[in-house]
Design a protein around this motif. Structure first.
Motif, PDB file in Angstrom:
ATOM      1  N   VAL A   5       8.752  -9.097 -13.857  1.00 28.77           N
ATOM      2  CA  VAL A   5       7.645  -8.830 -12.942  1.00 28.77           C
ATOM      3  C   VAL A   5       8.000  -7.719 -11.968  1.00 28.77           C
ATOM      4  O   VAL A   5       9.138  -7.600 -11.521  1.00 28.77           O
ATOM      5  CB  VAL A   5       7.291 -10.110 -12.143  1.00 28.77           C
ATOM      6  N   THR A   6       6.996  -6.883 -11.631  1.00 32.88           N
ATOM      7  CA  THR A   6       7.088  -5.969 -10.492  1.00 32.88           C
ATOM      8  C   THR A   6       6.460  -6.686  -9.305  1.00 32.88           C
ATOM      9  O   THR A   6       5.282  -7.053  -9.350  1.00 32.88           O
ATOM     10  CB  THR A   6       6.331  -4.655 -10.766  1.00 32.88           C
ATOM     11  N   TRP A  13      13.578 -14.867   0.445  1.00 40.04           N
ATOM     12  CA  TRP A  13      13.639 -16.050  -0.413  1.00 40.04           C
ATOM     13  C   TRP A  13      13.666 -15.624  -1.875  1.00 40.04           C
ATOM     14  O   TRP A  13      14.476 -16.112  -2.674  1.00 40.04           O
ATOM     15  CB  TRP A  13      12.428 -16.957  -0.167  1.00 40.04           C
ATOM     16  N   LEU A  14      12.788 -14.695  -2.217  1.00 39.99           N
ATOM     17  CA  LEU A  14      12.674 -14.233  -3.594  1.00 39.99           C
ATOM     18  C   LEU A  14      13.963 -13.563  -4.060  1.00 39.99           C
ATOM     19  O   LEU A  14      14.483 -13.840  -5.141  1.00 39.99           O
ATOM     20  CB  LEU A  14      11.502 -13.247  -3.694  1.00 39.99           C
ATOM     21  N   LEU A  15      14.507 -12.679  -3.216  1.00 37.82           N
ATOM     22  CA  LEU A  15      15.726 -11.963  -3.570  1.00 37.82           C
ATOM     23  C   LEU A  15      16.926 -12.899  -3.692  1.00 37.82           C
ATOM     24  O   LEU A  15      17.804 -12.695  -4.534  1.00 37.82           O
ATOM     25  CB  LEU A  15      16.012 -10.887  -2.526  1.00 37.82           C
ATOM     26  N   ILE A  48      12.985 -10.408 -11.588  1.00 38.73           N
ATOM     27  CA  ILE A  48      12.104  -9.357 -11.101  1.00 38.73           C
ATOM     28  C   ILE A  48      12.737  -8.008 -11.423  1.00 38.73           C
ATOM     29  O   ILE A  48      13.891  -7.746 -11.089  1.00 38.73           O
ATOM     30  CB  ILE A  48      11.878  -9.481  -9.583  1.00 38.73           C
ATOM     31  N   SER A  49      11.973  -7.151 -12.077  1.00 39.76           N
ATOM     32  CA  SER A  49      12.530  -5.861 -12.495  1.00 39.76           C
ATOM     33  C   SER A  49      12.428  -4.809 -11.400  1.00 39.76           C
ATOM     34  O   SER A  49      13.228  -3.881 -11.346  1.00 39.76           O
ATOM     35  CB  SER A  49      11.810  -5.370 -13.754  1.00 39.76           C
ATOM     36  N   LYS A  50      11.426  -4.938 -10.521  1.00 39.75           N
ATOM     37  CA  LYS A  50      11.222  -3.943  -9.474  1.00 39.75           C
ATOM     38  C   LYS A  50      10.577  -4.600  -8.267  1.00 39.75           C
ATOM     39  O   LYS A  50       9.707  -5.460  -8.421  1.00 39.75           O
ATOM     40  CB  LYS A  50      10.334  -2.812  -9.990  1.00 39.75           C
ATOM     41  N   ILE A  51      11.004  -4.190  -7.057  1.00 34.37           N
ATOM     42  CA  ILE A  51      10.421  -4.719  -5.829  1.00 34.37           C
ATOM     43  C   ILE A  51      10.017  -3.557  -4.930  1.00 34.37           C
ATOM     44  O   ILE A  51      10.808  -2.640  -4.690  1.00 34.37           O
ATOM     45  CB  ILE A  51      11.401  -5.639  -5.080  1.00 34.37           C
TER      46      ILE A  51
END
Length: 306
Positions: A33-34, A48-50, A56-59
């Motif tokens: 997901v981007t 939290w996500l990190l 996740i491929s890109k943030i």
């Protein structure tokens, strides 16, 4: 060490992480997901996500507050230099522990320097963090001239330089694209060949006309901007992109106020409980806030379309 937000931020989502994450965590774990966050603020959801090592491929993160995004960039690129300056600020400020007048002079000198905005990026970022850690209740508020105007707080020995967390945050931000502008600019980062997911946490609509709203920038986010944001969400929906949006629940003050119910009538409106400090008094009050989504499956998790 798990990284956490490096600033205190009014309306932060730490208390709602369970509710927010339940809407998209399963899908982000199983699909590439981007992830795009157009109003990152203090970054509770981001960190939290990190920290969860999600797939996740890109943030991409963005915020209209240029002072805040400068801190993100400095932490990402020059954490050691920032720590060196913050350590000096901390020693100097703590030296005034038994000298209230000297402490006040130090704080207001730093505040005036911040509002000039003529320092090097590292110094400006350090002053931002210093003010956030030493001002009243950790508020960030500016006037129409974009001048930070929060008075000094009452903390005796505040932690101004959280070295370990700055290092942890820096590592997580290394591959994050950091933007500073209007949230519509994030549209150009949509990858048509990959799942995209948006989490939107805009300035909340005040619960009443007399509510004490904390201004995060001199950019006015009024009802016309709330309408513009809804159009942005509808555009994402047309592109088959999943999103979650948080905002205030105006029914806390007036059960007849259907502003958001009408505005997002075509989407899924969830009301969740959260404790918040209201009107800058020290007592928390249990209120409801909104989590709005555009698609849900039977398990109440977002469906990320191919």
């Amino acid at each position: 060490m798990t990284a956490k937000p490096f600033v205190k931020w009014a309306g932060g989502k730490r208390k709602l992480l369970k509710e927010i994450s339940s809407l998209f965590s399963d899908n982000i774990k199983t699909k590439k997901v981007t992830y795009i966050e157009p109003f990152v603020g203090g970054g509770s959801v981001l960190f939290w996500l990190l920290s969860c090592n999600q797939k996740i491929s890109k943030i991409i993160i963005n915020d209209i507050n240029s002072d805040l995004m400068n801190v993100y960039r400095v932490i990402a690129d020059q954490p050691e230099e920032l720590i060196s300056v913050l350590e000096i600020f901390q020693l100097e400020y703590h030296a005034f522990r038994d000298n209230p007048e000297g402490r006040k002079n130090y704080y207001y000198t730093k505040r005036s320097s911040f509002n000039l905005r003529d320092q090097q990026q590292i110094i400006h970022a350090a002053i931002f963090v210093f003010l956030n850690r030493t001002c009243f209740n950790g508020l960030y508020r500016v006037n129409k001239k974009n001048e930070f105007n929060v008075p000094i707080g009452s903390y005796k020995t505040p932690l101004i330089c959280d070295k370990d967390n700055i290092i942890a945050v820096s590592k997580l931000l290394k591959n994050v694209i950091i933007l500073n502008g209007d949230y519509y600019e994030t549209l150009k980062y949509i990858d048509q060949h990959e799942n995209c997911f948006f989490y939107l946490d805009p300035p909340y609509k005040p619960l009443s006309k007399t509510a004490n709203f904390n201004k995060y920038s001199n950019y006015i986010f009024d009802d016309s901007e709330q309408q513009r944001l809804k159009e942005f969400c509808s555009l994402l929906n047309e592109k088959r992109i999943s999103w979650v949006l948080s905002n205030s629940d105006l029914k806390n003050e007036n059960q007849e106020n259907c502003f958001f119910d009408d505005l997002y009538k075509d989407y899924n409106i969830n009301r969740v409980n959260v404790n918040r400090v209201i009107n800058n008094n020290s007592k928390e009050k249990n209120i409801k806030e909104l989590l709005i989504t555009n698609r849900l499956d039977n398990k109440k998790s977002l469906i990320l379309q191919n």
